[in-house]
Design an enzyme around this catalytic site. Structure first.
Site, PDB file in Angstrom:
ATOM      1  N   SER A 154       0.835  -1.199   0.000  1.00  0.00           N
ATOM      2  CA  SER A 154       0.000   0.000   0.000  1.00  0.00           C
ATOM      3  C   SER A 154       0.875   1.257   0.000  1.00  0.00           C
ATOM      4  O   SER A 154       1.726   1.409  -0.870  1.00  0.00           O
ATOM      5  CB  SER A 154      -0.964  -0.044   1.189  1.00  0.00           C
ATOM      6  OG  SER A 154      -2.029   0.861   1.042  1.00  0.00           O
ATOM      7  N   ASP A 215      -8.414  -5.806  -5.763  1.00  0.00           N
ATOM      8  CA  ASP A 215      -7.813  -4.763  -4.919  1.00  0.00           C
ATOM      9  C   ASP A 215      -8.054  -3.398  -5.568  1.00  0.00           C
ATOM     10  O   ASP A 215      -7.692  -3.168  -6.721  1.00  0.00           O
ATOM     11  CB  ASP A 215      -6.321  -5.049  -4.776  1.00  0.00           C
ATOM     12  CG  ASP A 215      -5.589  -4.082  -3.847  1.00  0.00           C
ATOM     13  OD1 ASP A 215      -6.155  -3.035  -3.481  1.00  0.00           O
ATOM     14  OD2 ASP A 215      -4.437  -4.389  -3.479  1.00  0.00           O
ATOM     15  N   HIS A 268      -7.488  -5.797  -0.809  1.00  0.00           N
ATOM     16  CA  HIS A 268      -6.308  -4.967  -0.573  1.00  0.00           C
ATOM     17  C   HIS A 268      -5.604  -5.337   0.724  1.00  0.00           C
ATOM     18  O   HIS A 268      -4.371  -5.375   0.777  1.00  0.00           O
ATOM     19  CB  HIS A 268      -6.681  -3.488  -0.536  1.00  0.00           C
ATOM     20  CG  HIS A 268      -5.505  -2.589  -0.284  1.00  0.00           C
ATOM     21  ND1 HIS A 268      -4.465  -2.468  -1.183  1.00  0.00           N
ATOM     22  CD2 HIS A 268      -5.177  -1.797   0.783  1.00  0.00           C
ATOM     23  CE1 HIS A 268      -3.550  -1.633  -0.696  1.00  0.00           C
ATOM     24  NE2 HIS A 268      -3.964  -1.222   0.496  1.00  0.00           N
TER      25      HIS A 268
END
Length: 281
Positions: A154, A215, A268
């Protein structure tokens, strides 16, 4: 949250026309295990590196209080590599960086012509640049035959991308593994990364951009705001396995980004069955 199976992925790609030619299903077990290892480290960074592989030696902490960027320098004497890992979003301060989409000149890397990068992540990068370069230099001087690996999930993935770009100007043996990486810069930056990390082929690439199912973070910031992805995409679909990992080398919207996910979702926060900071693996 809807999950995408390997069967669904094959149906989807079969209708993707020309994009299918640039997507192949299945990777070697060795590469799959390598991606899982890097994902383990990246997900563990949310919880002070809990349950990392036993061969890895935890080194110095990277931290800036103003940006709340967190990372570590690690070493693996078995694989002979120095690993820099960055934590993903863990605070409101980090979230402010995430949402600063202003493209900013990558001034710390003048070799990157016309390169602009995510404004928030550039602020994060310059807040820890001196620490990172100093710590990597110390380790590289002590272990000159070790490869340099950079990874993160991320926000940590984009931090890893900017770090790897910077290190590639000084060192020849830099490898990059990102998980759920947002778009980190403009097309000039993506092109620079593709050249620097030999992305022309999966056989040569040193930039492994791993995505999962639908995601939503790899769809941000939007491409129509001047952003682009680099790297070879390795798209993992459920149930996760080497066979259910697709190699995507063409249009960036053919695999994960084509699923229409937006923002933080289940796909995610979980990679290869490991949820960020959960430490249950």
């Amino acid at each position: 949250m809807k999950q995408f199976s390997a069967k669904y992925a094959l149906i989807l790609l079969a209708t993707a026309g020309q994009a299918l030619a640039a997507s192949t299903q299945g990777i070697s077990e060795d590469l799959y295990n390598r991606l899982v290892e890097m994902a383990t480290i990246s997900q563990a960074a949310y919880a002070d590196l809990c349950n990392i592989p036993s061969t890895i030696i935890k080194g110095e902490k990277i931290y800036n209080a103003q940006t709340d960027i967190n990372g570590w320098i690690l070493r693996d004497d078995t694989s002979k590599e120095i690993i820099t890992v960055f934590r993903g979003t863990g605070s409101d301060t980090n979230l402010q960086l995430d949402t600063n989409y202003t493209l900013t000149p990558f001034d710390t890397l003048p070799q990157c012509n016309d390169c602009e990068v995510h404004g928030g992540y550039y602020i994060g990068w310059i807040s820890v640049q001196d620490q990172v370069e100093s710590l990597v230099k110390q380790q590289a001087s002590q272990y000159p035959d070790y490869a340099l690996t950079v990874t993160g999930h991320s926000l940590g993935a984009s931090m890893a991308a900017l770090t790897a770009a910077q290190l590639s100007a000084t060192y020849d043996n830099v490898r990059l593994y990102t998980f759920g990486e947002p778009r980190s810069g403009n097309q000039a930056f993506a092109s620079y990364m593709n050249d620097a990390f030999q992305v022309s082929s999966p056989e040569t690439t040193q930039y492994f951009r791993v995505t999962h199912s639908n995601d939503g973070i790899p769809n941000l910031p939007p491409a129509d705001e001047g952003y682009a992805h680099g790297g070879v995409e390795y798209w993992s679909v459920d149930p996760y396995s080497a066979q259910n990992t697709f190699v995507c080398t063409g249009d960036e919207v053919q695999c994960c980004e084509a699923q229409g996910g937006q923002g933080v979702n289940d796909a995610h926060t979980t990679y290869f069955g490991m949820t960020s900071g959960a430490c249950t693996w």
